[in-house]
Design a protein around this motif. Structure first.
Motif, PDB file in Angstrom:
ATOM      1  N   TYR A  41      10.490  12.170   0.840  1.00 60.44           N
ATOM      2  CA  TYR A  41       9.615  11.906   1.967  1.00 60.44           C
ATOM      3  C   TYR A  41       8.073  12.522   1.540  1.00 60.44           C
ATOM      4  CZ  TYR A  41       7.328  14.237   5.955  1.00 60.44           C
ATOM      5  OH  TYR A  41       6.209  14.565   6.851  1.00 60.44           O
ATOM      6  N   ASN A 106       8.443  15.766   8.581  1.00 59.75           N
ATOM      7  CA  ASN A 106       9.664  15.552   8.134  1.00 59.75           C
ATOM      8  C   ASN A 106      10.734  15.986   9.177  1.00 59.75           C
ATOM      9  OD1 ASN A 106      11.720  14.923   6.100  1.00 59.75           O
ATOM     10  ND2 ASN A 106      11.720  17.101   5.198  1.00 59.75           N
ATOM     11  N   PHE A 128      16.055  11.710   5.937  1.00 54.13           N
ATOM     12  CA  PHE A 128      15.208  11.016   5.189  1.00 54.13           C
ATOM     13  C   PHE A 128      15.546  10.855   3.639  1.00 54.13           C
ATOM     14  CE2 PHE A 128      11.191   9.497   3.028  1.00 54.13           C
ATOM     15  CZ  PHE A 128      10.880   8.698   4.012  1.00 54.13           C
TER      16      PHE A 128
END
Length: 188
Positions: A41, A106, A128
């Motif tokens: 990420y 995130n 993610f």
């Protein structure tokens, strides 16, 4: 420790799904980019045009440093990853901030990924980080990319870290042995 990842079929379901909201389509695209590059990420969030260079083979590659391990990472851009880059090259947020993608926090990305999984009927707690695991297993190792190459692209400092992904690929072992079995049978 088992590392969760998406199957080829699940990746395809996410790729083919058109969502009603732009935000979900955007999160899907950035997630798929990561599935095909193995970037974490934070590394995707900070990518800029200067990270895209011509690699040893004359094709476009990502040249970056993993934030977590501060290791140099070079990843050839697969066609799907290139497709995602092209989609956002004129996005106002990307142009104004000199980044390749309009990456949300995130926490928001993970929240929307759970929504994406639900809409696609994928019964996994999608985050993610699944993208890195998917790149390691479904995209590379299960397609015959040597573990040393996968380790290098993931920016691992120790191949033992990458070997966690290889342990779960019984299907790959089965397929490889079937090829060997056929070769041996045909030689007798």
């Amino acid at each position: 420790m088992e590392r969760p990842y998406l199957t080829k079929k699940e990746i395809q379901m996410i790729y083919e799904k058109e969502f009603a909201s732009d935000r979900l389509n955007q999160v899907r695209d950035i997630f798929l980019f990561s599935c095909y590059t193995g970037l974490a990420y934070v590394d995707v969030k900070h990518l800029s045009k200067s990270n895209i260079n011509i690699g040893i083979d004359g094709d476009r590659w990502i040249f970056t440093h993993r934030q977590k391990t501060d290791t140099s990472t070079r990843v050839p851009l697969l066609p799907l990853a290139q497709e995602m880059l092209l989609k956002y090259e004129n996005h106002p947020q990307c142009v104004n901030s000199d980044v390749l993608f309009p990456v949300l926090s995130n926490q928001k990305m993970n929240s929307y990924l759970k929504e994406i999984a639900s809409v696609c009927g994928i019964n996994k707690d999608l985050t993610f980080h699944f993208a890195r695991h998917t790149f390691a297993t479904t995209v590379t190792l299960s397609n015959g990319v040597p573990i040393e190459s996968v380790s290098k692209m993931l920016g691992h400092t120790n191949i033992k870290t990458t070997q966690h992904y290889a342990k779960i690929l019984n299907k790959k072992v089965s397929d490889d042995m079937a090829v060997l079995r056929n070769k041996l049978v045909n030689k007798t």
